[in-house]
Design a protein around this motif. Structure first.
Motif, short mmCIF file in Angstrom:
data_model
loop_
_atom_site.label_atom_id
_atom_site.label_comp_id
_atom_site.label_asym_id
_atom_site.label_seq_id
_atom_site.Cartn_x
_atom_site.Cartn_y
_atom_site.Cartn_z
N ASP A 166 -4.88 18.08 17.13
CA ASP A 166 -4.84 19.21 18.06
C ASP A 166 -6.19 19.92 18.00
O ASP A 166 -6.43 20.77 17.14
N PRO A 167 -7.13 19.59 18.91
CA PRO A 167 -8.47 20.19 18.89
C PRO A 167 -8.47 21.71 19.00
O PRO A 167 -9.34 22.36 18.41
N ILE A 168 -7.52 22.27 19.72
CA ILE A 168 -7.47 23.74 19.85
C ILE A 168 -7.13 24.36 18.50
O ILE A 168 -7.74 25.34 18.07
N PHE A 169 -6.15 23.79 17.83
CA PHE A 169 -5.80 24.26 16.49
C PHE A 169 -7.00 24.12 15.56
O PHE A 169 -7.29 25.03 14.77
N ASP A 170 -7.72 23.01 15.64
CA ASP A 170 -8.88 22.79 14.78
C ASP A 170 -9.92 23.89 14.94
O ASP A 170 -10.58 24.29 13.97
N THR A 171 -10.06 24.38 16.16
CA THR A 171 -11.02 25.47 16.42
C THR A 171 -10.47 26.81 15.91
O THR A 171 -11.15 27.55 15.20
N ASN A 172 -9.22 27.11 16.27
CA ASN A 172 -8.65 28.42 15.95
C ASN A 172 -8.41 28.63 14.46
O ASN A 172 -8.53 29.75 13.96
N VAL A 173 -8.06 27.56 13.74
CA VAL A 173 -7.65 27.72 12.37
C VAL A 173 -8.82 28.13 11.46
O VAL A 173 -8.61 28.62 10.35
N ARG A 174 -10.01 27.94 11.93
CA ARG A 174 -11.18 28.31 11.12
C ARG A 174 -11.60 29.76 11.32
O ARG A 174 -12.55 30.22 10.68
N THR A 175 -10.91 30.49 12.20
CA THR A 175 -11.36 31.85 12.54
C THR A 175 -10.42 32.93 12.02
O THR A 175 -10.57 34.09 12.39
#
Length: 491
Positions: free
Chosen positions: A193-202
């Motif tokens: 899930d690329p969106i999760f990959d981006t959001n989870v780091r923030t």
């Protein structure tokens, strides 16, 4: 400064209490119990500058060792066995890559043809295991890369789970090991899930992160493949276990599942979620772990995030046990700052009940407080051969000296005995010759391997009773041997 001073005091105290030698032969006539005679015999073998390694091999092979609970399934099968399986499957070896290949090329050999070529066969052994690895010369891979690369060679043929279970059972019984807890394989589920990959780091705090993980969990729950994969996985383990007829009065085996730590967050989290689900629904799958080189780029970058994944999933599945590879690092492998928190976060964030390796402890921040936390919450799995080969850490450099001096619970394990070409008895020989712990300490480690296993209470208690009886038999036999050996040395 206070921490460093306290650490020094601990190690100095160990030097004076743990390694003192005495004249044991003079006390021979005062000894009456089988256990005391066995202890005298052991002391005789370890004393002096040159311990009697041959006698220790005999003694520690015969000694009941309880369990091997840091044990990788695929890495614990010897190369020769994998080649037997490849031959039975009519699989061929590529002479250029020395990998199993299905491609019909001129470079393929049968297993028998390969074995008849001594030079090629010897080279394969060095690629599929650590055999004959010299101390890293210019043209060789570094030891850690050599070790982890081996899995790419035999992985293709390592899926014969019933065969592997039988190999371990036969080997364990011959070596007086009554329990193995092996890391068998991952569930095989992934939810990229690329969106999760981006959001989870923030995320700014745990509440925000756990809310995001709740959303991701709901997505995974709604994926039919998730249920199918976990059910297939648990059913497959149960079928192989029952077909191999693993459990009996002499031996028992249970399984951990795991995921790789070197992938994007969505894949790591979804694979861990499936692992926890599988462990929660299966009596045979007793724990969850995380595998792969701890110094990998992703493993380093996402380490704290992975520990938070475990924290979240432990709350969601409170009955599932966790053992973690943590601190399998040393100076020079990573930047100094990356040696300061791995064991700490595994214990205090992920809630790991067992720590695999824990070698970077001397470099961890607030090491004394961390030792206290480990002593209260966890146990350390010590793997001497593996740590020496992969990390170059052995002897007086190994944190065993710190853990033992501080009274942290310890278990002795093999890690990957097929790759390392060792066994559990040999790990105990290394322990005895390098550090000369008392017989009572060695015996305690054997009992620790059952006490801190992930067996349910009823099975754990049954196995401890069995181990107690095994020690009585062993000490009875060693008492007779002691009379013969020590009387001869006194006279």
């Amino acid at each position: 400064m206070k921490s460093k001073l306290a650490l020094l005091i601990i190690v100095v105290a160990f030097a004076f209490t743990g390694c003192t030698q005495i004249n044991h032969g003079a006390n021979l006539n005062k000894v009456s119990s089988d256990e005391a005679k066995t202890e005298l015999l052991y002391n005789n073998f370890i004393e002096g500058q040159s311990p009697n390694i041959a006698q220790l091999n005999l003694f520690l092979t015969e000694m009941p060792k309880g369990g091997d609970i840091h044990h990788h399934f695929s890495g614990s099968i010897y190369v020769e066995t994998y080649l037997d399986w490849a031959k039975a499957n009519s699989q061929l070896i590529d002479t250029e890559t020395l990998k199993i290949s299905e491609d019909k090329t001129k470079t393929l050999l049968t297993v028998d043809a390969l074995r008849s070529n001594a030079e090629l066969y010897r080279r394969l052994l060095t690629l599929w295991s650590d055999k004959d690895y010299s101390n890293h010369y210019q043209l060789q891979l570094p030891p850690d890369a050599n070790f982890f690369n081996t899995f790419g060679y035999f992985g293709y043929v390592s899926q014969s789970y019933e065969k592997g279970m039988l190999v371990f059972k036969k080997r364990a019984i011959k070596e007086n090991v009554s329990y193995i807890e092996t890391m068998i394989k991952s569930v095989g589920y992934s939810y990229p899930d690329p969106i999760f990959d981006t959001n989870v780091r923030t995320y700014s705090d745990n509440e925000e992160l756990f809310s995001l993980l709740d959303e991701q969990s709901s997505k995974i729950d709604g994926d039919n493949t998730f249920t199918e994969k976990t059910n297939d996985f648990t059913t497959g383990i149960k079928t192989a276990h029952e077909n191999a007829n693993v459990d009996d009065e002499q031996f028992m085996m249970r399984y951990q599942t795991y995921t790789s730590r070197n992938s994007v967050p969505s894949k790591v989290f979804s694979a861990l979620y499936a692992a926890f689900q599988a462990a929660d629904q299966s009596e045979l799958i007793v724990g969850v772990n995380l595998v792969g080189p701890e110094n990998g780029v992703v493993a380093i970058e996402d380490y704290e995030l992975h520990m938070q994944f475990f924290s979240y999933l432990r709350k969601k599945y409170p009955e599932v046990n966790v053992a973690l590879h943590a601190g399998e690092l040393t100076l020079g492998m990573v930047r100094p700052k990356n040696l300061t928190f791995h064991v700490d976060q595994a214990v205090n964030i992920a809630g790991a009940q067992r720590i695999g390796h824990g070698v970077d402890l001397p470099y961890e921040e607030d090491a004394i407080d961390l030792l206290r936390a480990i002593k209260e919450k966890a146990v350390v799995e010590i793997n001497f051969t593996s740590n020496e080969f992969i990390l170059g850490v052995k002897g007086q450099e190994h944190p065993y000296l710190i853990y033992s001096a501080y009274g942290v619970p310890i278990v002795i394990c093999t890690d990957d005995s097929g790759v390392s070409r060792n066994n559990l008895s040999h790990e105990y020989v290394l322990l005895a010759t390098r550090y000369k712990p008392s017989y009572q300490t060695i015996k305690q480690y054997a009992f620790n391997s059952i006490k801190y296993s992930f067996l349910p209470n009823k099975e754990r208690e049954k196995t401890i009773i069995s181990l107690t009886n095994r020690f009585k038999k062993f000490e009875s036999e060693m008492a007779i041997y002691s009379d013969q050996i020590l009387k001869g040395s006194v006279n």
